[in-house]
Design a protein around this motif. Structure first.
Motif, PDB file in Angstrom:
ATOM      1  N   TYR A 109     -34.598  29.069  18.893  1.00 21.24           N
ATOM      2  CA  TYR A 109     -34.756  29.967  17.751  1.00 21.24           C
ATOM      3  C   TYR A 109     -36.234  30.309  17.588  1.00 21.24           C
ATOM      4  N   THR A 110     -36.543  31.598  17.506  1.00 18.50           N
ATOM      5  CA  THR A 110     -37.936  32.048  17.416  1.00 18.50           C
ATOM      6  C   THR A 110     -38.245  32.794  16.126  1.00 18.50           C
ATOM      7  N   GLY A 111     -37.259  32.913  15.237  1.00 17.88           N
ATOM      8  CA  GLY A 111     -37.482  33.649  14.004  1.00 17.88           C
ATOM      9  C   GLY A 111     -38.239  32.845  12.961  1.00 17.88           C
ATOM     10  N   ALA A 112     -38.353  33.409  11.764  1.00 11.55           N
ATOM     11  CA  ALA A 112     -39.039  32.745  10.655  1.00 11.55           C
ATOM     12  C   ALA A 112     -38.260  31.511  10.231  1.00 11.55           C
ATOM     13  N   LEU A 113     -38.971  30.430   9.989  1.00  9.93           N
ATOM     14  CA  LEU A 113     -38.335  29.159   9.657  1.00  9.93           C
ATOM     15  C   LEU A 113     -39.085  28.534   8.492  1.00  9.93           C
ATOM     16  N   THR A 114     -38.335  28.169   7.442  1.00 11.65           N
ATOM     17  CA  THR A 114     -38.935  27.600   6.239  1.00 11.65           C
ATOM     18  C   THR A 114     -38.256  26.280   5.908  1.00 11.65           C
ATOM     19  N   MET A 116     -30.642  36.729  14.044  1.00 15.57           N
ATOM     20  CA  MET A 116     -30.982  35.970  12.843  1.00 15.57           C
ATOM     21  C   MET A 116     -32.503  35.856  12.750  1.00 15.57           C
ATOM     22  N   ASP A 117     -33.065  36.384  11.670  1.00 16.00           N
ATOM     23  CA  ASP A 117     -34.527  36.471  11.559  1.00 16.00           C
ATOM     24  C   ASP A 117     -35.128  35.461  10.595  1.00 16.00           C
ATOM     25  N   ARG A 118     -34.330  34.978   9.626  1.00 11.84           N
ATOM     26  CA  ARG A 118     -34.895  34.100   8.601  1.00 11.84           C
ATOM     27  C   ARG A 118     -33.961  32.920   8.352  1.00 11.84           C
ATOM     28  N   VAL A 119     -34.413  31.719   8.687  1.00  7.68           N
ATOM     29  CA  VAL A 119     -33.638  30.505   8.450  1.00  7.68           C
ATOM     30  C   VAL A 119     -34.398  29.613   7.475  1.00  7.68           C
ATOM     31  N   ILE A 120     -33.664  29.093   6.506  1.00 11.70           N
ATOM     32  CA  ILE A 120     -34.243  28.144   5.546  1.00 11.70           C
ATOM     33  C   ILE A 120     -33.489  26.829   5.667  1.00 11.70           C
ATOM     34  N   ASP A 143     -45.034  17.873  15.059  1.00 11.66           N
ATOM     35  CA  ASP A 143     -46.060  18.813  15.515  1.00 11.66           C
ATOM     36  C   ASP A 143     -45.848  20.123  14.755  1.00 11.66           C
ATOM     37  N   TRP A 144     -46.413  20.177  13.563  1.00 10.75           N
ATOM     38  CA  TRP A 144     -46.151  21.317  12.683  1.00 10.75           C
ATOM     39  C   TRP A 144     -46.647  22.631  13.281  1.00 10.75           C
ATOM     40  N   ASP A 145     -47.756  22.578  13.999  1.00 10.14           N
ATOM     41  CA  ASP A 145     -48.261  23.815  14.604  1.00 10.14           C
ATOM     42  C   ASP A 145     -47.279  24.366  15.630  1.00 10.14           C
ATOM     43  N   ALA A 146     -46.745  23.470  16.457  1.00  9.68           N
ATOM     44  CA  ALA A 146     -45.798  23.916  17.483  1.00  9.68           C
ATOM     45  C   ALA A 146     -44.485  24.383  16.864  1.00  9.68           C
ATOM     46  N   LEU A 147     -44.087  23.770  15.754  1.00  7.20           N
ATOM     47  CA  LEU A 147     -42.816  24.126  15.115  1.00  7.20           C
ATOM     48  C   LEU A 147     -42.896  25.470  14.392  1.00  7.20           C
ATOM     49  N   GLU A 148     -44.113  25.882  14.023  1.00  2.67           N
ATOM     50  CA  GLU A 148     -44.301  27.153  13.311  1.00  2.67           C
ATOM     51  C   GLU A 148     -43.327  27.278  12.138  1.00  2.67           C
ATOM     52  N   VAL A 149     -43.388  26.328  11.242  1.00  2.00           N
ATOM     53  CA  VAL A 149     -42.497  26.311  10.089  1.00  2.00           C
ATOM     54  C   VAL A 149     -43.308  26.384   8.809  1.00  2.00           C
ATOM     55  N   THR A 150     -42.873  27.221   7.898  1.00  2.00           N
ATOM     56  CA  THR A 150     -43.489  27.285   6.574  1.00  2.00           C
ATOM     57  C   THR A 150     -42.986  26.111   5.755  1.00  2.00           C
ATOM     58  N   ARG A 151     -43.905  25.283   5.266  1.00  3.18           N
ATOM     59  CA  ARG A 151     -43.529  24.082   4.522  1.00  3.18           C
ATOM     60  C   ARG A 151     -43.748  24.313   3.030  1.00  3.18           C
ATOM     61  N   LEU A 152     -42.669  24.191   2.276  1.00  3.53           N
ATOM     62  CA  LEU A 152     -42.730  24.357   0.821  1.00  3.53           C
ATOM     63  C   LEU A 152     -42.287  23.047   0.176  1.00  3.53           C
ATOM     64  N   GLY A 196     -33.495  17.189   7.524  1.00  2.00           N
ATOM     65  CA  GLY A 196     -34.142  18.492   7.467  1.00  2.00           C
ATOM     66  C   GLY A 196     -35.138  18.682   8.586  1.00  2.00           C
ATOM     67  N   LEU A 197     -35.980  17.677   8.817  1.00  2.00           N
ATOM     68  CA  LEU A 197     -36.965  17.777   9.889  1.00  2.00           C
ATOM     69  C   LEU A 197     -36.285  17.888  11.253  1.00  2.00           C
ATOM     70  N   GLN A 198     -35.259  17.079  11.489  1.00  2.00           N
ATOM     71  CA  GLN A 198     -34.562  17.130  12.773  1.00  2.00           C
ATOM     72  C   GLN A 198     -33.870  18.473  12.984  1.00  2.00           C
ATOM     73  N   THR A 199     -33.434  19.106  11.907  1.00  2.99           N
ATOM     74  CA  THR A 199     -32.836  20.438  12.028  1.00  2.99           C
ATOM     75  C   THR A 199     -33.881  21.461  12.470  1.00  2.99           C
ATOM     76  N   VAL A 200     -35.060  21.386  11.875  1.00  2.63           N
ATOM     77  CA  VAL A 200     -36.151  22.274  12.274  1.00  2.63           C
ATOM     78  C   VAL A 200     -36.488  22.074  13.748  1.00  2.63           C
ATOM     79  N   VAL A 201     -36.619  20.813  14.155  1.00  2.00           N
ATOM     80  CA  VAL A 201     -36.943  20.501  15.549  1.00  2.00           C
ATOM     81  C   VAL A 201     -35.849  21.021  16.491  1.00  2.00           C
ATOM     82  N   ALA A 202     -34.586  20.795  16.096  1.00  2.62           N
ATOM     83  CA  ALA A 202     -33.465  21.225  16.937  1.00  2.62           C
ATOM     84  C   ALA A 202     -33.403  22.748  17.056  1.00  2.62           C
TER      85      ALA A 202
END
Length: 389
Positions: free
Chosen positions: A25-30, A1-5, A62-71, A13-19
């Protein structure tokens, strides 16, 4: 799985990103959110923030550590069969999708001049209106109505609360509980069994013809899941409009899960579909969502928990009282009491007023499904855990 939104930038939503990141999970995360602000905590909006005790409830991340694109300021508009999320600013491709869009306040027809309380901006705007001697009419004596009325009275506001049902919190709790709470409302003009006919900029009209002057009218009659944008997507919804998910929080579409206020899950514990619109659910359910999105098979079936601070009291609730067959009351000193609902010899729900230890112990008993003794539950001096047979 390469792209999760993840759609919805609230606590769930934030807790899902953190989890997801925490589970490898190391793929793209938005993270997509309609609100202009970063994720923030909602419970203080009707409590500490409204009372002026805090100004900001932004959640730490910690947005830098989470490496998540925020829209942010991006509203979801639909899903396609090709794995595309439509938004008001274009389409986004995904391999995995989590719906965490929450809920929106119910608005009354013709009440365009009234306000609601759901967002940080709503809370700040309402706080500015809570001036001494201002006239506030609250439509709805539920959790939000009670908490806002508490803050308003403390600010010196003249408060009227209009509730169509016969007791406070009647849509959430049995009338026997609401009756016990009635004395708490002595500092407001509480109109029970009254329905609103119309709302004007400076007044509320009741069905019996009475006109109640108001500087501000707050509509607090509940929320609806924010899921209208899913029409035609193939995602199954309940009659109330929540996303229907299984015990693993999976929707009817492969690779799409849902969590938080917008989701209703199948519960083996209570043998029904549960829809819990509270903070504790949004905090903990994302762990299951992340695990199952990444190929796991976890079951989400907690003992729900909720709390409210109102009228100088801490009200806590755990479980699901509709599953109960009878209620046991525990009456302590200084207005501190509890209600316990049982099915057979098992505890299925508890409501406590200023008895936090009772609530914690009751929740553990529910989770363990141990049989309990009714007589011991009724004794205020006996620890709830000691009622276990």
């Amino acid at each position: 799985m390469d792209r999760v939104i993840v759609v919805g930038a609230g606590l769930a939503g934030l807790q899902t990103v953190v989890a997801l990141r925490g589970q490898g999970y190391t793929g793209a995360l938005t993270l997509v959110g309609a609100d202009p602000d970063p994720p923030y905590d909602r419970p203080p909006l009707s409590k500490a923030l409204l009372m002026g005790e805090v100004d900001d409830t932004t959640l730490d991340a910690d947005w830098d550590a989470l490496e998540v694109t925020r829209l942010f300021r991006r509203r979801a508009a639909g899903l396609t069969a090709e794995g595309l999320l439509a938004t008001d600013s274009g389409e986004l491709a995904y391999d995995g999708l989590v719906l965490a869009t929450g809920a929106s306040p119910v608005r009354l027809p013709g009440a365009e001049t009234a306000v609601t309380l759901r967002t940080h901006a709503d809370a700040l705007a309402l706080r500015a209106r809570l001036r001494p001697e201002a006239r506030l009419v609250i439509v709805g004596a539920g959790w939000i109505g009670a908490e806002v009325a508490t803050a308003a009275v403390r600010a010196g506001v003249r408060v009227t609360v209009v509730e169509a049902l016969p007791t406070p919190l009647a849509s959430a709790l049995p009338a026997s509980c609401g009756q016990r709470m009635l004395p708490w409302w002595s500092d407001v003009d509480l109109r029970l069994g009254d329905a609103v006919d119309a709302v004007e900029p400076d007044a509320v009209h009741l069905r019996d013809g009475e006109r109640i002057p108001a500087d501000t009218v707050l509509i607090a009659v509940g929320v609806r899941p924010e899921t209208a944008w899913l029409a035609g997507s193939g995602v199954d919804l309940t009659l109330r409009g929540a996303v229907a998910v299984d015990s693993g929080l999976r929707t009817s579409l492969p690779g799409v899960l849902a969590v938080g206020d917008c989701a209703a899950w199948e519960s083996a514990r209570y043998r029904t579909r549960m829809h819990v619109e509270h903070w504790d659910n949004a905090l903990h359910a994302p762990t299951t969502v992340a695990a199952n999105l990444l190929g796991g098979d976890q079951c989400y079936d907690p003992v729900p928990y909720f709390w409210s601070e109102q009228w100088g009291r801490m009200v806590q609730y755990a479980g699901h009282h509709p599953a109960g067959e009878r209620v046991v009351w525990r009456d302590g000193e200084d207005g501190r009491w509890a209600a316990f609902w049982l099915a057979g010899d098992r505890l299925v729900a508890a409501l406590t007023v200023d008895r936090p230890r009772d609530l914690v112990q009751a929740r553990h008993l529910m989770a363990s499904a141990r049989p309990v003794d009714d007589a011991l539950l009724a004794e205020p001096g006996v620890p709830v855990k000691s009622a276990a047979a």
